[in-house]
Write a protein that holds these residues in place. Structure first.
Motif, PDB file in Angstrom:
ATOM      1  N   GLY A  85      21.586  21.893   6.635  1.00 41.48           N
ATOM      2  CA  GLY A  85      22.025  22.326   5.418  1.00 41.48           C
ATOM      3  C   GLY A  85      21.793  21.133   4.313  1.00 41.48           C
ATOM      4  N   GLN A  86      21.781  19.928   4.758  1.00 35.13           N
ATOM      5  CA  GLN A  86      21.471  18.815   3.867  1.00 35.13           C
ATOM      6  C   GLN A  86      20.089  19.132   3.187  1.00 35.13           C
ATOM      7  N   GLN A  87      19.837  18.775   1.952  1.00 34.94           N
ATOM      8  CA  GLN A  87      18.527  18.759   1.355  1.00 34.94           C
ATOM      9  C   GLN A  87      17.552  17.646   2.047  1.00 34.94           C
ATOM     10  N   GLN A  88      16.255  18.319   2.388  1.00 34.82           N
ATOM     11  CA  GLN A  88      15.490  17.483   3.165  1.00 34.82           C
ATOM     12  C   GLN A  88      14.316  16.942   2.065  1.00 34.82           C
ATOM     13  N   ARG A  89      13.638  15.895   2.726  1.00 35.41           N
ATOM     14  CA  ARG A  89      12.634  15.324   1.722  1.00 35.41           C
ATOM     15  C   ARG A  89      11.362  14.937   2.655  1.00 35.41           C
ATOM     16  N   ALA A  90      10.348  15.223   2.231  1.00 37.76           N
ATOM     17  CA  ALA A  90       9.098  14.603   2.700  1.00 37.76           C
ATOM     18  C   ALA A  90       8.427  13.683   1.904  1.00 37.76           C
ATOM     19  N   ILE A  91       7.639  12.779   2.129  1.00 31.56           N
ATOM     20  CA  ILE A  91       6.908  11.957   1.270  1.00 31.56           C
ATOM     21  C   ILE A  91       5.517  12.211   1.409  1.00 31.56           C
ATOM     22  N   ALA A  92       4.662  12.265   0.369  1.00 30.97           N
ATOM     23  CA  ALA A  92       3.287  12.475   0.548  1.00 30.97           C
ATOM     24  C   ALA A  92       2.805  10.847   0.162  1.00 30.97           C
ATOM     25  N   GLN A 116      14.023   3.153   5.923  1.00 34.97           N
ATOM     26  CA  GLN A 116      15.084   3.039   5.260  1.00 34.97           C
ATOM     27  C   GLN A 116      16.101   4.198   5.224  1.00 34.97           C
ATOM     28  N   GLY A 117      15.410   5.341   5.622  1.00 31.49           N
ATOM     29  CA  GLY A 117      16.436   6.518   5.685  1.00 31.49           C
ATOM     30  C   GLY A 117      16.526   7.236   4.191  1.00 31.49           C
ATOM     31  N   ARG A 118      15.385   6.710   3.277  1.00 29.22           N
ATOM     32  CA  ARG A 118      15.487   7.242   2.138  1.00 29.22           C
ATOM     33  C   ARG A 118      14.602   8.325   2.054  1.00 29.22           C
ATOM     34  N   ALA A 119      13.577   8.660   3.071  1.00 25.00           N
ATOM     35  CA  ALA A 119      12.961   9.788   3.399  1.00 25.00           C
ATOM     36  C   ALA A 119      12.808  10.216   4.818  1.00 25.00           C
ATOM     37  N   HIS A 120      12.517  11.531   5.003  1.00 21.90           N
ATOM     38  CA  HIS A 120      12.556  11.888   6.344  1.00 21.90           C
ATOM     39  C   HIS A 120      11.227  11.932   6.997  1.00 21.90           C
ATOM     40  N   ALA A 121      10.194  11.990   6.128  1.00 23.42           N
ATOM     41  CA  ALA A 121       9.014  12.061   6.841  1.00 23.42           C
ATOM     42  C   ALA A 121       7.759  11.372   6.059  1.00 23.42           C
ATOM     43  N   CYS A 122       6.901  11.188   6.538  1.00 24.28           N
ATOM     44  CA  CYS A 122       5.733  10.455   5.720  1.00 24.28           C
ATOM     45  C   CYS A 122       4.472  11.323   5.980  1.00 24.28           C
ATOM     46  N   VAL A 123       3.977  11.952   5.214  1.00 22.82           N
ATOM     47  CA  VAL A 123       2.602  12.639   5.306  1.00 22.82           C
ATOM     48  C   VAL A 123       1.403  11.756   4.847  1.00 22.82           C
ATOM     49  N   SER A 124       0.197  11.570   5.260  1.00 22.17           N
ATOM     50  CA  SER A 124      -0.656  10.597   4.805  1.00 22.17           C
ATOM     51  C   SER A 124      -2.069  11.079   5.189  1.00 22.17           C
ATOM     52  N   ALA A 125      -3.130  11.142   4.147  1.00 18.60           N
ATOM     53  CA  ALA A 125      -4.437  11.642   4.468  1.00 18.60           C
ATOM     54  C   ALA A 125      -5.374  10.186   4.859  1.00 18.60           C
ATOM     55  N   SER A 166       0.821  -1.100  -0.018  1.00 17.59           N
ATOM     56  CA  SER A 166       0.059  -0.057   0.007  1.00 17.59           C
ATOM     57  C   SER A 166       1.017   1.305   0.190  1.00 17.59           C
ATOM     58  N   SER A 167       0.314   2.228  -0.489  1.00 17.38           N
ATOM     59  CA  SER A 167       1.117   3.715  -0.678  1.00 17.38           C
ATOM     60  C   SER A 167       1.512   3.848   0.900  1.00 17.38           C
ATOM     61  N   MET A 168       0.791   3.725   1.973  1.00 16.09           N
ATOM     62  CA  MET A 168       0.930   4.055   3.231  1.00 16.09           C
ATOM     63  C   MET A 168       2.231   3.205   3.921  1.00 16.09           C
ATOM     64  N   ARG A 169       2.164   2.048   3.505  1.00 18.08           N
ATOM     65  CA  ARG A 169       3.392   1.135   4.151  1.00 18.08           C
ATOM     66  C   ARG A 169       4.553   1.342   3.236  1.00 18.08           C
ATOM     67  N   VAL A 170       4.425   1.671   2.081  1.00 15.34           N
ATOM     68  CA  VAL A 170       5.679   1.833   1.332  1.00 15.34           C
ATOM     69  C   VAL A 170       6.356   3.003   1.553  1.00 15.34           C
ATOM     70  N   ALA A 171       5.321   4.231   1.796  1.00 13.02           N
ATOM     71  CA  ALA A 171       5.819   5.329   2.340  1.00 13.02           C
ATOM     72  C   ALA A 171       6.599   5.295   3.544  1.00 13.02           C
ATOM     73  N   LEU A 172       6.330   4.618   4.710  1.00 12.59           N
ATOM     74  CA  LEU A 172       6.607   4.350   6.104  1.00 12.59           C
ATOM     75  C   LEU A 172       7.819   3.540   5.871  1.00 12.59           C
ATOM     76  N   ASP A 173       7.922   2.599   4.806  1.00 18.50           N
ATOM     77  CA  ASP A 173       9.289   1.928   4.792  1.00 18.50           C
ATOM     78  C   ASP A 173      10.567   2.611   4.260  1.00 18.50           C
ATOM     79  N   LEU A 174      10.061   3.834   3.374  1.00 19.57           N
ATOM     80  CA  LEU A 174      11.014   4.539   2.814  1.00 19.57           C
ATOM     81  C   LEU A 174      11.526   5.629   3.877  1.00 19.57           C
ATOM     82  N   VAL A 175      10.940   6.014   4.693  1.00 23.27           N
ATOM     83  CA  VAL A 175      11.218   6.486   6.172  1.00 23.27           C
ATOM     84  C   VAL A 175      12.313   5.819   6.917  1.00 23.27           C
TER      85      VAL A 175
END
Lengths: 355, 355
Positions: free
Chosen positions: A348-355, A84-93, A73-82
């Motif tokens: 200073g590092q570029q940051q990420r958020a996942i939707a 794994q350190g590939r994203a810094h945050a997950c935003v979900s509706a 699911s998009s929810m699970r995959v987004a959280l997996d990315l967080v």
């Protein structure tokens, strides 16, 4: 992508967000064939990427079922990315229960945190008030309420820049004789803590702004928040009806339109959309299921702020200071506490958020 | 006389009430030397009498202390008058906890009622909604929540004239998986009852009006009600500030004044002042401690309506039908149930309320 409207809202909100927050990368997680048409030529945006997920969690799906059977699911995959350190945050509706359960399973809670809590800000006569828990925990022990207070206070310190946020415990009377057993015990714990605890507050104090953090169990918090929405809607409905009564009242409404619009904009609940899941080893922001573009964009901004403030790390230190070695001074606490998240949001590092 | 303002509010409210309700006698209970000057020549009103009481219960006084040491308080004496059949109802703006404790001690609860509950009406988009409990019972069993539903439904049937009031159970999700243990069990009981149970409702449903009676424990109900007051005050404050911003906005506010006044009047919480203590062998109405004259008068009108509707008697029958002999038909239930209150409010007879 969950929520009542899915990508139709999330995609334009993401595009809006990218225009304003130039330091942030966004990863959209979902079905590519759904996302690409909505993105149009924005799909080539340098700070936007897509990540495929083939499933969605239904808004009424039981959390346990979502956790078991929706591994793509998009929810699970987004959280997996967080995770794994590939994203810094997950935003979900998406479905709140499923989001909380999946986030706990994937990210895990911080050391010494029993259960994560959901927190949001609401407008107040003076400034704004933060409130937690809003529904993650139906029954809470006194110790858990104390943990919520520590987490909420630390978030407000970080995000609103207050030195010592005033923490209140929601109860039905200001006298110390009232309230249930857990709340009375939590009062004891909080009184002895190093937090800036101002004692019991009542429902109407939430909107006064004489307190920065209101602590309660998730059942009470959720009902207080939903009740507030109901009252606001009722009043808006009645005010509109009065202005629509006849030609004369319509005319006066027209005259007052700039004022009424400014008022509506100020108290617009969309400006407060975005609830933080606190106590996890990662940043997760829950948007209202019915959020529109403006509201969802606001939730992404909240995630960005939490990345900039190193929220999980700060909460971890703070919880350790309160619950592990309360009698040592802070510097030795910091030296002792392991920090699994350090480096995830280096300045200073570029940051990420996942939707 | 209790409340934040005592006789200064109660006396003029009583005089106003007497002018409107020509079928009702009022007994003012308190210190005569305080009451007489406030009454002036109204002291000779044919439907008004004074009854002396030398003490008052403080607004922050612990209920147990009030019960033990304030045997000549206006609150206690007024309830004694109801107990003795010399009055049909007691209206008080005093300390809620003390009023509930004293009313239980003096009047006793109805048969098969575990604990009395506090109920009030709030405005809704469609009509109005009744809500209980509002703070008398911090922790409630499922059975008690069921009792509240029965009592609340019967009051709404009597006072609002609805055949089968829609009863909702306050919870944090509409799905049956959410909520705490007591609420889930109460859902079971209510589903199997003969009440018009519509299932779970959420905080925002209170102000929609798609349900007539909202049932919850006193902790949650009190917080929902106080939170509502807070939101309404915040919105009023912000709206006013917007109209007061500059000369132009002030002018448009002046143009809109009739509309704004009509709106304010319609949503005026004073028009909803007066919470009923249900489940007692007598009628007791609690006014907001900070009530003004209009608000307190409203509470007396509520007491009068409850006298006219024989509320305690009706609730007693209804509770018996649900909890004693649920499988017999109603006529045999009525024949069996003793009625300690019969005759206290016979039709055509002049009625009394005590302030």
């Amino acid at each position: 992508m969950g929520g009542d409207h899915g990508p139709d809202i999330v995609v334009p909100a993401a595009v809006e967000f990218l225009d304003k927050a130039k330091d942030t990368l966004l990863i959209l997680v979902g079905r590519e064939e759904r996302l690409r048409p909505l993105l149009g030529d924005k799909a080539r945006h340098p700070r936007l990427s897509l990540h495929s997920a083939s499933q969605e969690v239904g808004m009424d799906e039981p959390p346990s079922k979502a956790l078991r059977s929706k591994k793509d699911s998009s929810m699970r995959v987004a959280l997996d990315l967080v995770k794994q350190g590939r994203a810094h945050a997950c935003v979900s509706a998406g479905n709140t229960g499923a989001l909380m359960a999946t986030a706990r399973f994937v990210l895990k809670t911080l050391p010494h945190v029993d259960r994560p809590a959901i927190m949001t800000a609401v407008p107040a006569v003076n400034g704004r008030t933060h409130m937690l828990d809003l529904g993650a925990n139906v029954d809470c022990t006194a110790e858990q309420l104390y943990q919520f207070a520590v987490m909420g206070s630390e978030l407000v310190r970080a995000v609103d820049g207050l030195q010592a946020p005033r923490v209140g415990l929601l109860n039905i009377g200001e006298e110390e004789i009232k309230g249930n057993e857990q709340v009375r015990q939590a009062h004891e714990l909080l009184s002895r803590s190093s937090l800036n605890f101002v004692g019991y507050v009542e429902g109407d104090d939430i909107y006064l702004g004489d307190v920065d953090v209101v602590v309660c169990d998730g059942f009470v918090g959720n009902i207080a928040l939903k009740t507030s929405e109901g009252v606001a809607r009722l009043l808006a409905h009645r005010l509109k009806a009065h202005f629509n009564q006849n030609l004369l009242t319509r005319l006066s409404g027209l005259m007052a339109l700039p004022v009424l619009r400014a008022f509506r904009k100020e108290v617009d609940p969309r400006r407060y959309n975005g609830a933080s899941l606190l106590g996890l080893r990662g940043i997760v922001v829950k948007s209202h299921g019915g959020a529109d573009v403006l509201a969802f964009e606001n939730a992404i901004h909240i995630a960005r702020k939490e990345i900039q403030s190193n929220i999980p790390e700060r909460i971890e230190h703070e919880v350790a200071a309160h619950f592990v070695v309360p009698h040592l001074n802070l510097s030795s606490v910091v030296a002792e506490s392991a920090d699994p998240l350090s480096g995830t949001a280096a300045a200073g590092q570029q940051q990420r958020a996942i939707a």
